[in-house]
Design an enzyme around this catalytic site. Structure first.
Site, PDB file in Angstrom:
ATOM      1  CD  GLU A   1     -10.508  -2.563  -5.337  1.00  7.82           C
ATOM      2  OE1 GLU A   1      -9.387  -2.690  -5.366  1.00  7.82           O
ATOM      3  OE2 GLU A   1     -11.149  -1.933  -6.076  1.00  7.82           O
TER       4      GLU A   1
ATOM      5  CD  GLU B   1      -3.818  -2.324   1.173  1.00  6.28           C
ATOM      6  OE1 GLU B   1      -4.124  -1.450   0.338  1.00  6.28           O
ATOM      7  OE2 GLU B   1      -2.771  -3.265   1.288  1.00  6.28           O
TER       8      GLU B   1
ATOM      9  CD  GLU C   1      -0.809  -4.864  -5.882  1.00  3.56           C
ATOM     10  OE1 GLU C   1      -0.008  -4.600  -5.179  1.00  3.56           O
ATOM     11  OE2 GLU C   1      -2.166  -4.767  -5.596  1.00  3.56           O
TER      12      GLU C   1
END
Length: 975
Positions: free
Chosen positions: A145, A70, A167
């Site tokens: 990412e 994503e 994250e």
């Protein structure tokens, strides 16, 4: 246009049309003839158009592949081959929503805009991103990412670095997030829901680039897509765009992305997990216990809605019987109920916070015995009526805060459409509510309690326990693992790893080519409306009191906010005001028991809430007005009843219900602790402002660390202090709820105002009427520069000051600067290169400047990056086209669609902050007229503010201690 079933429109065959009166819309269901792509369109007069493309993406493991993908597909595509098209759109579009979302079984890419050209531009960038991403030609996207081995020099230690990796380290630092993420794992061990689609840091590092690419090849195909369109756009034009530019190049393929049903368990399951606390934190009362029940399927719309209402009845209403039984048994400090209806097999969960493992059997016994009692004796009919009414009111109101309602509808349809059922199922709620009401005489809710809760073995008991030093233990294990890995590498392997790291850093630091940047579509600056929206505000009077009236079409709803000045109370009572906001409406009054009061509110209104806000005068830095706000929403026909309830709550609440007070204090403490872990950047921002600002210091005593210390002390010494607490709250209430101390903000149509004018005396005549004071609150302000230490695996870093204190004036130019610094400098330095999940710059009209980071693996490096921000601004250069993009992106933050209540609330806030329409228009003119020279000239503002060195960091204790030279004070946040 008259659409015909079975006809093909620009490559799409129309399958079904339906009027959905609940959302006042026509819906059309299409299927793309060549690829089988599904498309659902909601047509209405809403100019805030929404598009999303979603894919069913069941995870096969817990590496977070869907989540990393994503992030990654938005890092450039064939048509737009730059590193961050997503960021370029933030800079240069008029989007009203722009993001992407990973769910347990799907990935959604939604956008929204009120500008037709902009809407098509956003669609184009997103469609090219999902179908033609650069991930196939640039492995660095995956490394950045997702995760990579980071090594710049041979003598250095290898590290794991990646945006999603960090994250999720932050997510797994929060015990409530750990609980919520493990619930599905416990209930669905044999289906994709048993995997962590977001990614467990322990397993993210197992993901290979090859598996990453294969997942995209398999699932990101039109045949597995769900396309959604909403609003007043030209549907034929949009269908043609989709077909001609993207879908016609594909053929339909057979693919199995279906979500299997988890077979029910033969017996309940018990699972145990751990979450980290620091070495100094006590283990006592830190365990989370949850009971979780699988409740049918989301394609059974009536049961789905019934379970949502049942969760409110049992657990989420202030007087909910199951919640009350659990609190009375003192199993923990708070009880929270949730219904997860966004998966194929929905789940009701009962969470006990701050408990002990030894209470798990008591939890099971109380839950089952209480449910059996409710089935046997029947649920209070008033509670059922209240829960249905409050649910129906909120569905009709369709106020989703900052989310466009078209986006919420788009998420809701996936609860059935993704599983091959009717997409309108969860939009058409009236029939199901009517059926539920009809079935009440047949014990509807008692029957589903028996079936889905009491007799249901497909359930789990989760025990999530604290472990001291778990972060250090994990870090040591990772360090040892990386050390061992490094020892296996040959000289050539080390050279390759260093080169890969350097290549990634070089790519991150290399600007995109100008010829590629200009491929991202940009609206002409001339398309921006030059005039600021004028919000409706008319000054009226009710007797001697000021009424801020906002005449807006509200579909028969009246929004009444009563703003009571807090300056009438003594300074030492400030934290008791914060407790009072949590106490009112949660206890009995002279006329109603607590349970009766809850029912009366939910049967007759859309809810009554209590809040505290501080309104700073933008023209006088030292002047601020704190207000206690009572908020009610109600249909015109029920205004009289709402004011009667206001009277009962404000004037006749009881200040002697000891057990309720204890429960409210415990719950408030638990919720405040979770705020520190979930939105630490907000805690840091206000804390650092409070070093120099009286208004920010006031907020510290309302919802910050000062309040936490206050509520923690009350809990610890409750038995010795409860009488004093009651006395202080009652004293504060008598000073607050004074008719001489009140401003009224009313948002409604004129008919609503007339009813207000006729009925407000019900409350008004009962308010206190003593003389009032205007106390000026002054606090000890010091540059504390704190390191707030927790067991978190990440940091929240912030520096701040107020430009007015340095004799600078606020200008709209600074809002453009905010866009530039946030989307360029901080995004590249803190997020892309530093691996943090987020970083931001903010500036308020009163001059409060803040630069901070979110879920950041770094500390000192980020502080250094913040300190050097002025250099970037000092040397800022860009083209006229790029400058226009920054301006457009800035304007998009102001030109957002607003609900009637939001408009009224904003107009009231502007009035109380002394913000005039002239101020708003001047700010807009300054934004529209901003140029490179203006930005460069603002570098001294940044430098002077940051050089004041007001710093606060919330994060990992070991990390903070390692950089202790940055701080004046180190504080263990939790005991």
């Amino acid at each position: 246009m008259n659409f015909k079933i079975g006809e093909i429109y620009n490559g799409f065959k129309l399958i079904e049309t339906k009027e959905v009166k609940e959302i006042n819309s026509l819906t059309l269901l299409f299927e793309h003839s060549k690829t089988g792509a599904k498309l659902f369109y909601i047509s209405n007069d809403d100019n805030n158009k929404v598009f999303s493309i979603s894919f069913r993406t069941p995870p096969q493991d817990s590496t977070g592949l869907p989540h990393i993908l994503e992030h990654s597909v938005l890092c450039g595509s064939d048509k737009y081959p730059i590193k961050e098209p997503f960021v370029e759109l933030i800079k240069g579009s008029l989007n009203t929503f722009l993001n992407a979302m990973t769910f347990p079984d799907k990935t959604m890419y939604p956008i929204a805009s009120m500008n037709e050209k902009d809407f098509i531009n956003l669609m184009d960038v997103y469609l090219d991103a999902v179908f033609h991403p650069r991930i196939y030609t640039d492995k660095g996207i995956f490394l950045q990412e997702g995760w990579h081995y980071h090594l710049e020099n041979k003598e250095d230690d290898i590290e794991y670095v990646g945006v999603v990796y960090n994250e999720m380290k932050g997510a797994f630092s929060n015990p409530e997030e750990v609980v919520n993420r493990k619930i599905q794992e416990s209930l669905f061990p044999d289906t994709p829901y048993g995997k962590e689609s977001g990614g467990d840091p322990e397993f993210i590092i197992d993901l290979t680039y090859e598996d990453f690419i294969d997942f995209h090849k398999k699932y990101y195909h039109p045949s597995n897509s769900y396309i959604y369109l909403y609003g007043d756009g030209d549907i034929l034009e949009q269908l043609a765009f989709l077909n001609d530019n993207y879908l016609e190049d594909y053929d339909e393929i057979n693919m199995d992305s279906s979500i299997p049903i988890q077979e029910s368990f033969n017996e309940p399951k018990e699972c145990e997990y751990f979450y980290p606390i620091s070495n100094k934190e006590s283990l006592k009362e830190k365990t989370y216990l949850t009971m979780n029940f699988v409740t049918g399927t989301s394609t059974d719309a009536q049961t789905h809605l019934g379970m949502e209402i049942l969760t409110h009845i049992l657990l989420n209403s202030p007087s909910a019987p199951l919640k009350k039984a659990l609190l009375d048994a003192q199993l923990g400090k708070d009880v929270v109920g949730s219904f997860d209806g966004g998966i194929l097999q929905p789940v009701i969960s009962i969470m006990i916070k701050n408990s002990e493992e030894g209470k798990k059997n008591q939890l099971k016994d109380i839950v089952i015995n209480t449910l059996k009692s409710l089935v046997k004796d029947g649920i209070d009919q008033e509670q059922i009526k209240a829960a249905i009414n409050i649910t129906e009111f909120r569905l009709r109101e369709a106020d989703y805060g900052s989310y466009p309602k078209g986006l919420i509808y788009g998420i809701n349809i996936m609860d059935s459409w993704l599983y091959d059922a009717d997409p309108t199922m969860h939009l058409e709620y009236e029939e199901y509510i009517s059926n539920i009401r009809d079935e009440l005489e047949n014990n509807y809710f008692e029957k589903i309690i028996q079936k889905y809760l009491i007799d249901n073995n497909h359930c789990s008991l989760l025990i999530v326990k604290p472990e001291q030093g778990l972060v250090d233990k994990n870090d040591d294990e990772i360090a040892e693992k990386l050390k061992s890995y490094k020892e296996t590498l040959k000289e050539k392997d080390l050279d390759n790893l260093i080169q890969e790291t350097k290549d990634l850093i070089k790519n991150q630091n290399t600007p995109d080519k100008e010829e590629d940047i200009i491929k991202i579509p940009v609206l002409p600056i001339e398309d921006i409306v030059k005039e600021s929206e004028v919000l409706p505000l008319e000054l009226r009077k009710y007797k001697e009191n000021e009424v801020l009236y906002h005449n807006i079409n509200t579909n028969g709803i009246v929004y009444a906010d009563l703003l009571f000045s807090i300056n009438n109370i003594k300074q030492e009572l400030i934290p008791y005001i914060a407790l009072l906001a949590r106490y009112l409406g949660e206890v009995s009054t002279e006329k109603y028991s607590f349970e009766q009061l809850t029912n009366e509110i939910e049967i007759n209104t859309g809810g009554i809430d209590y809040d505290i806000d501080v309104y700073g005068d933008i023209k006088d830095l030292e002047s601020y007005s704190p207000k206690f706000i009572v908020k009610g929403r109600v249909l015109n026909s029920n205004i009289e009843k709402m004011f009667e309830l206001f009277k009962e709550i404000l004037c006749n609440s009881k200040y002697d219900e000891k057990q309720r007070l204890k429960e409210i204090i415990q719950s408030s403490k638990a919720k405040t602790e979770m705020t520190f872990l979930s939105v630490g950047h907000k805690i840091v921002a206000n804390r650092v402002h409070s070093y120099y600002s009286n208004s920010a210091k006031f907020l510290e005593y309302i919802n910050g660390i000062e309040y936490y210390n206050f509520i923690k002390n009350l809990e610890k010494n409750f038995e010795n202090q409860y009488e004093e607490i009651f006395s202080s709250m009652e004293q504060a209430s008598k000073l607050l709820f004074n008719k001489k101390n009140m401003i009224i903000s009313l948002t409604s149509e004129e008919d609503g105002y007339k009813v207000f004018d006729e009925k407000f005396n019900i409350l008004y005549d009962n308010l206190y009427n003593d003389s009032i004071n205007q106390n000026i609150f002054k606090f000890d302000l010091n540059k504390l520069n704190e390191g707030l230490m927790t067991s978190s695996k990440v940091q929240y870093v912030g520096k701040a000051f107020n430009i007015q204190k340095l004799d600078y004036k606020y200008s709209g130019v600074l809002q453009v600067l905010k866009t530039i610094i946030s989307t360029d400098y901080l995004w590249n330095k803190v997020r892309v290169q530093g691996g943090a999940y987020g970083a931001f710059f903010s500036i308020g009209r009163a001059g409060s400047l803040f630069i901070g980071s979110y879920r950041d693996p770094n500390l000192k490096n980020t502080v250094n990056t913040i300190n050097r921000a002025y250099e970037y601004v000092e040397n800022f250069k860009t083209s006229k086209r790029e400058m226009n993009k920054y301006i457009i992106g800035t304007i998009s933050n102001f030109d957002v669609p607003m609900t009637p209540w939001t408009k009224g609330n904003l107009a009231t806030g502007n009035y109380l902050r002394n913000i005039t329409q002239e101020d708003i228009q001047r700010e807009r003119d300054e934004m529209l007229g901003c140029n490179v020279e203006d930005i460069v000239n603002s570098s001294k503002i940044i430098k002077d503010c940051i050089d004041e060195n007001y710093l606060c960091v919330l994060g990992n204790d070991k990390k903070i201690k390692g950089d202790k030279d940055l701080f004046e004070n180190l504080i263990d946040l939790f005991e």
